[in-house]
Motif scaffolding. Structure first.
Motif, short mmCIF file in Angstrom:
data_model
loop_
_atom_site.label_atom_id
_atom_site.label_comp_id
_atom_site.label_asym_id
_atom_site.label_seq_id
_atom_site.Cartn_x
_atom_site.Cartn_y
_atom_site.Cartn_z
N MET A 1 0.54 -1.33 0.47
CA MET A 1 0.20 0.25 -0.23
C MET A 1 0.84 1.35 0.09
SD MET A 1 -2.95 1.36 2.68
CE MET A 1 -3.92 0.82 2.60
N LEU A 2 1.07 1.93 -1.24
CA LEU A 2 1.37 3.64 -1.17
C LEU A 2 1.49 4.41 0.14
CD1 LEU A 2 0.61 4.76 -5.31
CD2 LEU A 2 2.58 3.36 -3.85
N SER A 3 2.15 4.64 0.76
CA SER A 3 2.26 5.89 2.12
C SER A 3 0.80 6.77 1.40
CB SER A 3 3.36 6.43 2.65
OG SER A 3 3.74 7.29 1.64
N VAL A 4 0.97 7.46 2.44
CA VAL A 4 -0.02 8.95 2.27
C VAL A 4 1.01 10.36 1.78
CG1 VAL A 4 -1.32 10.78 3.32
CG2 VAL A 4 -1.79 8.51 4.23
N GLU A 5 2.07 10.03 2.05
CA GLU A 5 3.11 10.97 1.29
C GLU A 5 2.94 10.35 -0.25
OE1 GLU A 5 6.57 10.55 3.78
OE2 GLU A 5 7.66 12.47 2.81
N GLU A 6 3.38 9.14 -0.82
CA GLU A 6 3.81 9.04 -2.11
C GLU A 6 2.18 9.48 -2.89
OE1 GLU A 6 6.38 4.68 -1.54
OE2 GLU A 6 3.94 4.78 -0.85
N ILE A 7 1.15 8.89 -1.61
CA ILE A 7 0.20 9.34 -3.02
C ILE A 7 -0.01 10.59 -2.92
CG2 ILE A 7 -2.39 9.61 -2.36
CD1 ILE A 7 -2.43 6.54 -0.70
N ASN A 8 0.36 11.81 -2.46
CA ASN A 8 0.72 12.92 -2.10
C ASN A 8 1.00 13.62 -3.01
OD1 ASN A 8 -1.90 13.48 -0.22
ND2 ASN A 8 -1.02 13.86 1.67
N GLU A 9 2.21 12.93 -3.66
CA GLU A 9 3.10 13.11 -3.92
C GLU A 9 2.16 13.02 -5.54
OE1 GLU A 9 7.50 12.17 -3.59
OE2 GLU A 9 6.93 13.00 -1.07
N ILE A 10 2.48 12.31 -5.47
CA ILE A 10 1.98 11.62 -6.73
C ILE A 10 0.95 12.01 -7.46
CG2 ILE A 10 0.56 9.42 -8.25
CD1 ILE A 10 2.81 7.97 -6.87
N ILE B 1 8.58 8.64 -7.91
CA ILE B 1 8.20 8.88 -6.52
C ILE B 1 8.68 7.45 -5.33
CG2 ILE B 1 6.38 9.82 -5.11
CD1 ILE B 1 5.77 11.77 -7.32
N VAL B 2 7.53 7.00 -5.33
CA VAL B 2 7.67 5.65 -5.71
C VAL B 2 9.08 4.76 -4.79
CG1 VAL B 2 6.83 3.13 -5.34
CG2 VAL B 2 5.87 4.59 -5.31
N GLN B 3 9.73 4.42 -6.29
CA GLN B 3 11.14 4.07 -6.01
C GLN B 3 12.51 5.52 -4.82
OE1 GLN B 3 13.52 2.68 -8.60
NE2 GLN B 3 14.79 3.72 -9.02
#
Ligand code: FES
Length: 154
Positions: A1-10, A30-32
């Motif tokens: 599951m992507l983190s909130v931070e990753e989702i926001n950046e995406i 971003i995920v990497q």
């Protein structure tokens, strides 16, 4: 599951483009940046976020050699194996590195310090042989230089 931070950046990247799909490579990067590599689960999560299939995202991820689909070490060594570097002795440098670190292409040292990967031309043929460690570029390599370069990365 992507983190909130990753989702926001995406989501911020998606806003820059007319279609969410166009942000695919940004999402992978971003995920990497957060996880050092991109797992199958992350590919599926990115696909869902961008309205794509996991296969489409995987196709893009595997097209780019610097998106890592398997776990990697803290430092990635990319050795140029194209023509100029081959002529200028890339093979003996690779053999030296491989013996010193006890790994072959695609492998990671047991302490997680280094992963070695082959790379096509790094655009520095005049100064071959060349390689990168993470985002740092090195050229006119010799075995002595390799020892000194590796010492910089922990
Ligand atoms: S062939 Fe190695 S940098 Fe171009």
């Amino acid at each position: 599951m992507l983190s909130v931070e990753e989702i926001n950046e995406i989501q911020n990247e998606i806003k820059q483009y007319p279609y969410p799909k166009v942000a695919c490579i940004d999402a992978l990067k971003i995920v990497q940046q957060h996880r050092a590599w991109v797992s199958d689960e992350s590919v599926s999560d990115i696909a869902e976020l961008l309205g794509m299939s996991a296969e489409e995202v995987d196709g893009i991820a595997t097209f780019y050699s610097r998106i890592y689909r398997q776990p990697v070490g803290r430092n990635i060594i990319l050795i140029c194996d194209s023509v100029s570097c081959m002529i200028m002795g890339y093979e003996s440098l690779y053999e030296y590195l491989s013996k010193k670190l006890k790994i072959r292409f695609g492998e990671t040292t047991s302490d997680g310090r280094f992963t070695i990967l082959p790379n096509s031309c790094l655009g520095d043929c005049d100064n071959a042989p060349a390689m990168m460690v993470n985002n740092d570029h090195f050229n006119r390599l010799t075995i002595e230089k390799l020892d000194e370069i590796l010492d910089r990365y922990k």
